[in-house]
Design a protein around this motif. Structure first.
Motif, short mmCIF file in Angstrom:
data_model
loop_
_atom_site.label_atom_id
_atom_site.label_comp_id
_atom_site.label_asym_id
_atom_site.label_seq_id
_atom_site.Cartn_x
_atom_site.Cartn_y
_atom_site.Cartn_z
N LYS A 3 30.37 69.62 16.04
CA LYS A 3 30.43 68.49 14.87
C LYS A 3 30.31 69.33 13.79
N PHE A 4 30.67 68.85 12.41
CA PHE A 4 30.28 69.77 11.17
C PHE A 4 30.10 68.60 10.30
N SER A 5 28.62 68.22 10.10
CA SER A 5 28.14 67.16 9.53
C SER A 5 28.10 67.30 8.01
N LYS A 6 27.87 66.24 7.12
CA LYS A 6 27.72 66.29 5.84
C LYS A 6 26.61 67.04 5.26
N GLN A 7 25.53 67.08 6.13
CA GLN A 7 24.33 67.81 5.74
C GLN A 7 24.39 69.30 5.78
N SER A 8 25.33 69.86 6.53
CA SER A 8 25.56 71.33 7.04
C SER A 8 26.48 71.76 5.98
N VAL A 9 26.64 71.07 5.01
CA VAL A 9 28.01 71.63 3.99
C VAL A 9 27.17 71.78 2.50
N LEU A 10 27.49 73.14 2.14
CA LEU A 10 27.19 73.17 0.58
C LEU A 10 28.29 72.49 -0.38
N ARG A 11 27.57 71.66 -1.31
CA ARG A 11 28.37 71.04 -2.10
C ARG A 11 28.17 71.07 -3.75
N LYS A 12 27.09 71.47 -4.09
CA LYS A 12 26.83 71.46 -5.35
C LYS A 12 26.83 72.93 -5.95
N ALA A 48 27.10 75.75 4.98
CA ALA A 48 28.23 76.62 4.78
C ALA A 48 29.02 75.92 3.68
N GLY A 49 29.64 76.49 2.82
CA GLY A 49 30.61 76.30 1.93
C GLY A 49 31.75 77.28 2.09
N PHE A 50 33.06 76.44 1.67
CA PHE A 50 34.19 77.01 1.76
C PHE A 50 34.83 77.19 0.30
N VAL A 51 35.45 78.04 -0.04
CA VAL A 51 36.38 78.27 -1.36
C VAL A 51 37.48 79.16 -1.30
N ALA A 52 38.45 78.61 -1.94
CA ALA A 52 39.61 79.13 -2.21
C ALA A 52 40.21 79.11 -3.47
N GLY A 53 40.21 80.35 -4.36
CA GLY A 53 40.67 80.18 -5.73
C GLY A 53 41.90 80.02 -6.14
N LYS A 54 42.15 79.77 -7.35
CA LYS A 54 43.65 79.55 -7.77
C LYS A 54 44.61 80.49 -7.64
N LYS A 55 44.26 81.76 -7.47
CA LYS A 55 45.07 82.91 -7.44
C LYS A 55 45.77 82.90 -6.15
N LEU A 56 45.22 82.02 -5.29
CA LEU A 56 45.85 82.11 -3.82
C LEU A 56 47.04 81.26 -3.69
N GLN A 77 30.14 78.03 15.31
CA GLN A 77 28.75 77.61 14.54
C GLN A 77 27.82 77.64 15.67
N SER A 78 27.82 77.39 16.98
CA SER A 78 26.82 77.14 17.86
C SER A 78 26.31 78.80 18.20
N ARG A 79 27.30 79.85 17.88
CA ARG A 79 26.87 81.18 18.10
C ARG A 79 26.15 81.82 16.88
N LEU A 80 25.79 81.18 15.99
CA LEU A 80 25.38 81.65 14.63
C LEU A 80 23.80 81.35 14.70
N VAL A 81 22.89 82.11 13.91
CA VAL A 81 21.83 81.88 13.85
C VAL A 81 21.29 80.71 12.60
N GLU A 82 20.23 80.11 12.88
CA GLU A 82 19.66 78.80 11.95
C GLU A 82 19.01 79.60 10.55
N GLY A 83 19.06 78.60 9.55
CA GLY A 83 18.45 79.19 8.63
C GLY A 83 18.99 79.85 7.48
N VAL A 84 20.34 80.05 7.49
CA VAL A 84 21.09 80.67 6.64
C VAL A 84 22.06 79.65 5.76
N ASP A 85 22.43 80.25 4.46
CA ASP A 85 23.26 79.45 3.65
C ASP A 85 24.60 80.61 3.71
N LEU A 86 25.67 80.04 4.19
CA LEU A 86 26.75 80.78 4.02
C LEU A 86 27.99 80.28 3.05
#
Length: 118
Positions: A3-12, A48-56, A77-86
């Motif tokens: 699952k990819f919950s809303k709490q695990s997404v960077l939004r601001k 985690a946050g995901f970005v794709a710029g307008k140049k694409l 995501q289950s293979r990654l460490v906890e406590g990081v912002d990506l």
């Protein structure tokens, strides 16, 4: 697990800027990964946050790039460490790639950033 919950997404924007300014970056042909360890008192989850710029390209292309990165992240995501912002930034090479190439690129970045669980 997958699952990819809303709490695990960077939004601001403030959160993205913090990761850009203080995090460490790792890049390959398809994407750039910014990694910032969270402070010890709040290091309870991975965000985690995901970005794709307008140049694409147009909105359709940018959304596809973000979908590829999100799916590769979600399944690994289950293979990654906890406590990081990506923050994942798509590059021009991601536009023409398929899911397998995107997953391989992100796994390469995870390994170089040392965020994979041993």
């Amino acid at each position: 697990m997958y699952k990819f919950s809303k709490q695990s997404v960077l939004r601001k924007n403030k959160n993205f800027q913090t990761v850009y300014r203080h995090g460490k970056s790792y890049a390959n042909r398809l994407a750039v990964l910014y990694v910032l360890p969270q402070p010890k008192n709040t290091a309870s989850r991975r965000r985690a946050g995901f970005v794709a710029g307008k140049k694409l390209g147009g909105a359709v292309v940018r959304n596809r790039v973000k979908r590829l990165m999100k799916e590769a992240y979600r399944l690994n995501q289950s293979r990654l460490v906890e406590g990081v912002d990506l923050v994942f930034v798509g590059r021009q090479g991601m536009v023409a790639s398929n899911y397998q190439a995107a997953q391989k690129a992100l796994l390469d970045l995870f390994g170089r950033a040392r965020v994979l669980i041993k």
